[in-house]
Design a protein around this motif. Structure first.
Motif, short mmCIF file in Angstrom:
data_model
loop_
_atom_site.label_atom_id
_atom_site.label_comp_id
_atom_site.label_asym_id
_atom_site.label_seq_id
_atom_site.Cartn_x
_atom_site.Cartn_y
_atom_site.Cartn_z
N THR A 80 -14.72 -17.45 11.84
CA THR A 80 -14.02 -16.63 12.85
C THR A 80 -13.11 -15.60 12.22
O THR A 80 -11.89 -15.53 12.48
CB THR A 80 -13.22 -17.51 13.85
N LEU A 81 -13.69 -14.79 11.35
CA LEU A 81 -12.91 -13.77 10.65
C LEU A 81 -12.62 -12.59 11.56
O LEU A 81 -13.25 -12.41 12.61
CB LEU A 81 -13.64 -13.30 9.40
N GLN A 82 -11.67 -11.76 11.12
CA GLN A 82 -11.27 -10.56 11.82
C GLN A 82 -11.72 -9.33 11.02
O GLN A 82 -11.90 -9.42 9.79
CB GLN A 82 -9.75 -10.53 11.99
N PRO A 83 -11.88 -8.18 11.66
CA PRO A 83 -12.28 -6.97 10.92
C PRO A 83 -11.36 -6.66 9.75
O PRO A 83 -11.82 -6.16 8.72
CB PRO A 83 -12.25 -5.88 11.99
N GLU A 84 -10.06 -6.96 9.87
CA GLU A 84 -9.12 -6.67 8.77
C GLU A 84 -9.34 -7.56 7.56
O GLU A 84 -8.72 -7.35 6.51
CB GLU A 84 -7.67 -6.78 9.24
N ASP A 85 -10.21 -8.55 7.68
CA ASP A 85 -10.55 -9.40 6.54
C ASP A 85 -11.60 -8.76 5.65
O ASP A 85 -11.92 -9.29 4.58
CB ASP A 85 -11.04 -10.77 7.02
N SER A 86 -12.16 -7.64 6.09
CA SER A 86 -13.13 -6.93 5.26
C SER A 86 -12.44 -6.48 3.98
O SER A 86 -11.38 -5.83 4.02
CB SER A 86 -13.67 -5.71 6.00
N ALA A 87 -13.02 -6.83 2.84
CA ALA A 87 -12.39 -6.55 1.54
C ALA A 87 -13.33 -6.99 0.43
O ALA A 87 -14.40 -7.54 0.69
CB ALA A 87 -11.06 -7.29 1.42
N LEU A 88 -12.89 -6.78 -0.79
CA LEU A 88 -13.59 -7.33 -1.96
C LEU A 88 -12.87 -8.63 -2.33
O LEU A 88 -11.66 -8.63 -2.54
CB LEU A 88 -13.54 -6.34 -3.12
N TYR A 89 -13.61 -9.70 -2.39
CA TYR A 89 -13.03 -11.00 -2.75
C TYR A 89 -13.43 -11.32 -4.18
O TYR A 89 -14.62 -11.39 -4.51
CB TYR A 89 -13.49 -12.09 -1.77
N LEU A 90 -12.41 -11.50 -5.00
CA LEU A 90 -12.61 -11.71 -6.43
C LEU A 90 -12.25 -13.13 -6.82
O LEU A 90 -11.20 -13.63 -6.43
CB LEU A 90 -11.75 -10.74 -7.23
N CYS A 91 -13.11 -13.72 -7.60
CA CYS A 91 -12.85 -15.03 -8.18
C CYS A 91 -12.47 -14.82 -9.64
O CYS A 91 -12.97 -13.89 -10.29
CB CYS A 91 -14.09 -15.90 -8.07
N ALA A 92 -11.58 -15.64 -10.15
CA ALA A 92 -11.19 -15.57 -11.55
C ALA A 92 -10.97 -16.96 -12.09
O ALA A 92 -10.77 -17.92 -11.33
CB ALA A 92 -9.92 -14.72 -11.72
#
Lengths: 114, 115
Positions: A80-92
């Protein structure tokens, strides 16, 4: 395969979907991180796991749920994400025990929420 | 507490010219400082780091940075820019947290190299 691998590279999901991001590290590190990178904002630390135990949760909404089943794998479950959650998700990942150890990043998952 | 300030969100240089990207930090303890680079559609990768010892640190691709405690600065330089240097650069300060790193990043500087 070496380094930090993230899958998928791109993900488009609707607001009612459930999906998961996967991260795998082949470096023998004992700490793993999720960061969110949005345009015109600093990198935001979301979660940190050290020796498979969650040690940081930076006020992230509950629609993001991390999981670290072992020291090599990290997941980010999305629902149930929101449009503002659109992004690049980086793992490190990093070798813990001192601030001198650099972070090793994957190439990220570009998430678009429609 | 720790923070990082990068002056200039965009910097343009001509090919062959000096590259100077500025970073100032604040830290309550002696800092560990890093520069990372991000190419389009990729994650961040380490350019160089300062931990202790020599204040002039050399990194990959001809970059170097100088730790100046009195100025709380860690500016990144390269004598001669190459087209392949076009990327986004992030300064970071790290604090050990018993098993992991608490890393604070700057907002990044996009470097444009003009032929």
């Amino acid at each position: 395969e070496t380094g930090v691998t993230q899958t998928p590279r791109h993900l488009v999901m609707g607001m009612t979907n459930k999906k998961s991001l996967k991260c795998e590290q082949h470096l023998g590190h004992n700490a793993m991180y999720w960061y969110k990178q949005s345009a015109k904002k600093p990198l935001e630390l979301m979660f940190v796991y050290s020796l498979e135990e969650r040690v940081e949760n930076n006020s992230v909404p509950s629609r993001f749920s991390p999981e670290c089943p072992n020291s090599s794998h990290l997941f980010l479950h999305l629902h149930t994400l929101q449009p503002e959650d659109s992004a690049l998700y980086l793992c490190a990942s990093s070798q813990g025990g001192g601030g001198a150890s650099p972070l090793h990043f994957g190439n990220g998952t570009r998430l678009t929420v429609t | 507490a720790q923070s990082v300030t990068q002056l200039g969100s965009h910097v343009s240089v001509s090919e062959g010219a000096l590259v100077l990207l500025r970073c100032n930090y604040s830290s309550s303890v002696p800092p560990y400082l890093f520069w990372y680079v991000q190419y389009p559609n990729q994650g961040l990768q380490l350019l160089l780091k300062y931990t202790t010892g020599a204040t002039l640190v050399k990194g990959i691709n001809g970059f170097e940075a100088e730790f100046k405690k009195s100025e709380t600065s860690f500016h990144l330089t390269k004598p001669s820019a190459h087209m392949s240097d076009a990327a986004e650069y992030f300064c970071a300060v790290s604090l050990p947290r018993g098993g992991y790193q608490k890393v604070t990043f700057g907002t990044g500087t996009k470097l444009q190299v003009i032929p």
